[in-house]
Enzyme design. Structure first.
Site, short mmCIF file in Angstrom:
data_model
loop_
_atom_site.label_atom_id
_atom_site.label_comp_id
_atom_site.label_asym_id
_atom_site.label_seq_id
_atom_site.Cartn_x
_atom_site.Cartn_y
_atom_site.Cartn_z
N ASP A 1 -3.41 -3.47 -4.93
CA ASP A 1 -2.99 -4.72 -4.26
C ASP A 1 -4.18 -5.66 -4.09
OD1 ASP A 1 -0.44 -3.57 -4.02
OD2 ASP A 1 -0.99 -2.62 -2.13
N GLU B 1 8.71 -2.79 -4.03
CA GLU B 1 9.07 -2.05 -2.81
C GLU B 1 10.22 -2.72 -2.06
OE1 GLU B 1 5.29 0.63 -1.36
OE2 GLU B 1 5.51 -1.37 -0.49
N ASN C 1 -0.03 -6.49 1.61
CA ASN C 1 -1.41 -6.22 1.18
C ASN C 1 -1.89 -7.28 0.19
OD1 ASN C 1 -1.40 -3.83 2.63
ND2 ASN C 1 -1.00 -2.53 0.86
N ARG D 1 -13.77 1.79 1.57
CA ARG D 1 -13.41 1.69 3.00
C ARG D 1 -12.02 2.28 3.18
NH1 ARG D 1 -14.52 -4.79 2.74
NH2 ARG D 1 -16.74 -4.66 2.31
O1 RIB Z 1 -0.11 -0.13 -2.36
C1 RIB Z 1 -0.42 0.48 -1.15
C2 RIB Z 1 0.74 0.42 -0.21
O2 RIB Z 1 1.79 1.19 -0.73
C3 RIB Z 1 0.48 0.97 1.16
O3 RIB Z 1 -0.08 0.03 2.05
C4 RIB Z 1 1.82 1.48 1.59
O4 RIB Z 1 2.44 0.66 2.54
C5 RIB Z 1 2.65 1.54 0.33
O5 RIB Z 1 3.61 0.64 0.36
#
Ligand code: RIB
Length: 302
Positions: free
Chosen positions: A247, A140, A43, A280
């Site tokens: 993001d 993540e 993102n 959106r």
């Molecule tokens: O920050 C948003 C994101 O967090 C999402 O797109 C999802 O994939 C999670 O990882």
């Protein structure tokens, strides 16, 4: 020539839109289901590309499956370089299971899959990081991989911007290798034990030279060691889906800083981008292009 490097997650977002998210033990009927590209790393890469970076490179991992193929092609289509996005045969592509309610709020469960293999840098990663104006990191993927990348950036004098999400305690050596930390209020509290964003930011400055605490609709708080904190307001909008707003904010912010903007101005621009994105649906699908961000920042209302 602005070049942003991103090391982080690539997920397929499996999104259920509901009036109200279910409580524990409850079943609710939703309105719609969508499969959308996501992952905090991917993102941020798309946000930077849409905000006008000349080059954006994604270091990450997907599985050898249909989601992996779709996500790689979505990144390519957005103009993000995927040469260092590995395909991991033994793992599935990461997925995020998201419930979005009628107020635009969300709840997310992430299954890391291939993202979990990013425990160290691979050949080519350090050279790419060294050639960038900024490195964007999130949490993540395994923290060892995040730390290895931050240290590589520090060796080459590349500005590192860390989004400490999902919230978790961090090893001090990681914070010591970060130039700009961008937590939300909850993440700042997790890192410091302090719920007041001013106090949390002040505490974080003992390890990181610059901190931006994002405050959702209330804007963002910029704190640095040698000046009074600055609160930058966010545009007032009605949110339909806040997924990926953070993001969007960070990817856009990185472009403004790489272009030589000062932080308070860069925050105004990034807030405009985030405000557009929450109007959106989806994460990367909701991210605005540079002309839209400029129009919003210059006072247009949508
Ligand atoms: O920050 C948003 C994101 O967090 C999402 O797109 C999802 O994939 C999670 O990882």
């Amino acid at each position: 020539m602005t070049h942003i490097a991103v090391l982080g997650s690539t997920n397929m977002d499996l999104v259920a839109y509901v009036a109200k998210a279910p409580q524990r033990g409850e079943t609710v009927t939703g309105r719609e289901f969508r499969t959308l590209p996501g992952g905090k790393g991917a993102n941020q890469a798309v946000a930077a590309a849409r905000a006008g970076a000349d080059a954006v490179s994604m270091i990450g991992a997907v599985g050898a499956d249909a989601f992996g193929t779709q996500l790689r092609s979505a990144l390519d289509h957005s103009g993000v370089d995927t040469d260092l996005l590995r395909t991991v045969e033994a793992e599935a592509t990461g997925t995020a299971h998201i419930v979005v309610d009628d107020e635009g709020g969300n709840a997310i469960v992430v299954i890391p899959g291939a993202n979990g293999t990013l425990t160290a840098l691979a050949p080519g990663d350090e050279g790419l990081i060294a050639s960038a104006d900024a490195l964007l990191l999130q949490l993540e993927i395994p923290v060892e991989g995040v730390l290895a990348a931050a240290r590589a950036a520090r060796r080459h004098g590349v500005r590192t911007i860390l989004t400490p999400a999902p919230a978790q305690p961090l090893p001090p050596e990681l914070l010591d290798a970060v130039d700009l930390l961008v937590p939300n209020e909850y993440e700042a509290a997790t890192l410091t034990g302090l719920t007041d964003p001013h106090e949390a930011a002040r505490s974080l400055l003992s390890r990181v030279p610059e901190v931006v605490v994002t405050l959702g609709a209330r804007g963002s708080l910029y704190a640095t060691r040698d000046a009074e904190p600055v609160l930058v307001a966010a545009p007032r909008v009605t949110a339909v889906d806040s997924t990926g707003a953070g993001d969007t904010f960070v990817g856009t912010l990185a472009v403004a800083l790489a272009e030589g903007g000062c932080l308070p101005d860069a925050l105004t621009w990034a807030s405009s981008a985030a405000a557009l994105s929450v109007q959106r649906t989806g994460a990367s699908s909701s991210m605005p292009f540079r002309s839209e961000i400029d129009a919003r920042a210059n006072g247009a209302t949508s």
